[in-house]
Design a protein around this motif. Structure first.
Motif, mmCIF file in Angstrom:
data_model
loop_
_atom_site.group_PDB
_atom_site.id
_atom_site.type_symbol
_atom_site.label_atom_id
_atom_site.label_comp_id
_atom_site.label_asym_id
_atom_site.label_seq_id
_atom_site.Cartn_x
_atom_site.Cartn_y
_atom_site.Cartn_z
ATOM 1 N N VAL A 32 0.846 -1.196 0.000
ATOM 2 C CA VAL A 32 0.000 0.000 0.000
ATOM 3 C C VAL A 32 0.882 1.246 0.000
ATOM 4 O O VAL A 32 0.571 2.234 -0.658
ATOM 5 N N ILE A 33 1.993 1.174 0.746
ATOM 6 C CA ILE A 33 2.955 2.285 0.763
ATOM 7 C C ILE A 33 4.329 1.754 0.367
ATOM 8 O O ILE A 33 4.631 0.579 0.546
ATOM 9 N N THR A 34 5.159 2.655 -0.141
ATOM 10 C CA THR A 34 6.517 2.261 -0.525
ATOM 11 C C THR A 34 7.445 2.362 0.679
ATOM 12 O O THR A 34 7.091 2.927 1.715
ATOM 13 N N GLU A 35 8.639 1.816 0.508
ATOM 14 C CA GLU A 35 9.616 1.868 1.597
ATOM 15 C C GLU A 35 10.021 3.310 1.902
ATOM 16 O O GLU A 35 10.257 3.664 3.056
ATOM 17 N N GLN A 36 10.074 4.135 0.873
ATOM 18 C CA GLN A 36 10.447 5.544 1.054
ATOM 19 C C GLN A 36 9.398 6.273 1.903
ATOM 20 O O GLN A 36 9.746 7.025 2.811
ATOM 21 N N VAL A 37 8.119 6.041 1.620
ATOM 22 C CA VAL A 37 7.041 6.654 2.409
ATOM 23 C C VAL A 37 7.105 6.138 3.835
ATOM 24 O O VAL A 37 6.939 6.904 4.795
ATOM 25 N N TYR A 38 7.362 4.846 3.997
ATOM 26 C CA TYR A 38 7.501 4.247 5.323
ATOM 27 C C TYR A 38 8.591 4.956 6.125
ATOM 28 O O TYR A 38 8.392 5.303 7.285
ATOM 29 N N LYS A 39 9.728 5.186 5.482
ATOM 30 C CA LYS A 39 10.845 5.852 6.169
ATOM 31 C C LYS A 39 10.471 7.264 6.582
ATOM 32 O O LYS A 39 10.765 7.683 7.696
ATOM 33 N N TYR A 40 9.835 8.018 5.685
ATOM 34 C CA TYR A 40 9.462 9.396 6.006
ATOM 35 C C TYR A 40 8.461 9.457 7.159
ATOM 36 O O TYR A 40 8.580 10.286 8.055
ATOM 37 N N ILE A 41 7.476 8.576 7.145
ATOM 38 C CA ILE A 41 6.488 8.569 8.223
ATOM 39 C C ILE A 41 7.144 8.145 9.543
ATOM 40 O O ILE A 41 6.860 8.718 10.603
ATOM 41 N N ALA A 42 8.028 7.157 9.489
ATOM 42 C CA ALA A 42 8.714 6.698 10.704
ATOM 43 C C ALA A 42 9.569 7.819 11.300
ATOM 44 O O ALA A 42 9.593 8.007 12.523
ATOM 45 N N ILE A 43 10.258 8.570 10.455
ATOM 46 C CA ILE A 43 11.058 9.694 10.941
ATOM 47 C C ILE A 43 10.151 10.765 11.539
ATOM 48 O O ILE A 43 10.449 11.339 12.593
ATOM 49 N N GLY A 44 9.015 11.031 10.895
ATOM 50 C CA GLY A 44 8.066 12.003 11.423
ATOM 51 C C GLY A 44 7.519 11.590 12.781
ATOM 52 O O GLY A 44 7.393 12.417 13.697
ATOM 53 N N VAL A 45 7.196 10.304 12.931
ATOM 54 C CA VAL A 45 6.704 9.796 14.215
ATOM 55 C C VAL A 45 7.779 9.937 15.287
ATOM 56 O O VAL A 45 7.501 10.359 16.411
ATOM 57 N N ALA A 46 9.010 9.607 14.948
ATOM 58 C CA ALA A 46 10.105 9.719 15.917
ATOM 59 C C ALA A 46 10.312 11.168 16.353
ATOM 60 O O ALA A 46 10.487 11.438 17.551
ATOM 61 N N LEU A 47 10.276 12.090 15.410
ATOM 62 C CA LEU A 47 10.428 13.511 15.770
ATOM 63 C C LEU A 47 9.275 13.991 16.645
ATOM 64 O O LEU A 47 9.491 14.736 17.607
ATOM 65 N N ALA A 48 8.069 13.565 16.339
ATOM 66 C CA ALA A 48 6.908 13.956 17.146
ATOM 67 C C ALA A 48 7.041 13.438 18.578
ATOM 68 O O ALA A 48 6.727 14.156 19.537
ATOM 69 N N VAL A 49 7.539 12.221 18.737
ATOM 70 C CA VAL A 49 7.711 11.650 20.073
ATOM 71 C C VAL A 49 8.774 12.413 20.851
ATOM 72 O O VAL A 49 8.605 12.691 22.044
ATOM 73 N N VAL A 50 9.859 12.787 20.195
ATOM 74 C CA VAL A 50 10.914 13.548 20.864
ATOM 75 C C VAL A 50 10.378 14.898 21.340
ATOM 76 O O VAL A 50 10.626 15.317 22.479
ATOM 77 N N VAL A 51 9.635 15.578 20.485
ATOM 78 C CA VAL A 51 9.068 16.876 20.857
ATOM 79 C C VAL A 51 8.062 16.711 21.990
ATOM 80 O O VAL A 51 8.077 17.466 22.973
ATOM 81 N N LEU A 52 7.198 15.712 21.891
ATOM 82 C CA LEU A 52 6.194 15.473 22.927
ATOM 83 C C LEU A 52 6.845 15.133 24.260
ATOM 84 O O LEU A 52 6.413 15.607 25.315
ATOM 85 N N ASN A 53 7.898 14.335 24.230
ATOM 86 C CA ASN A 53 8.609 13.981 25.449
ATOM 87 C C ASN A 53 9.235 15.224 26.091
ATOM 88 O O ASN A 53 9.206 15.379 27.312
ATOM 89 N N GLY A 54 9.784 16.105 25.284
ATOM 90 C CA GLY A 54 10.350 17.348 25.807
ATOM 91 C C GLY A 54 9.301 18.228 26.451
ATOM 92 O O GLY A 54 9.534 18.831 27.507
ATOM 93 N N ILE A 55 8.124 18.293 25.834
ATOM 94 C CA ILE A 55 7.031 19.077 26.403
ATOM 95 C C ILE A 55 6.575 18.482 27.732
ATOM 96 O O ILE A 55 6.380 19.202 28.712
#
Length: 62
Positions: A32-55
């Motif tokens: 349904v999604i390509t590996e490239q899209v998977y990587k971008y979404i995974a990086i976005g999720v990781a960044l969101a978690v880092v920001v949320l943890n800091g907050i």
């Protein structure tokens, strides 16, 4: 926010991230999604978690 509340939110975030990553893996294995899209979404999720943890860390009261 107390330490107990932060712990609850941290566990909730961890479960949510696990569910998101398992969902992305399922989508990728079913082409349904390509590996490239998977990587971008995974990086976005990781960044969101880092920001949320800091907050959350800043809002903890001793």
């Amino acid at each position: 926010m107390t330490q107990k509340q932060r712990l609850k939110y941290s566990i909730l975030i961890a479960v949510a991230v696990l569910a998101i990553m398992l969902g992305l893996t399922w989508l990728q294995t079913h082409n349904v999604i390509t590996e490239q899209v998977y990587k971008y979404i995974a990086i976005g999720v990781a960044l969101a978690v880092v920001v949320l943890n800091g907050i959350l860390r800043r809002k903890v009261r001793p």
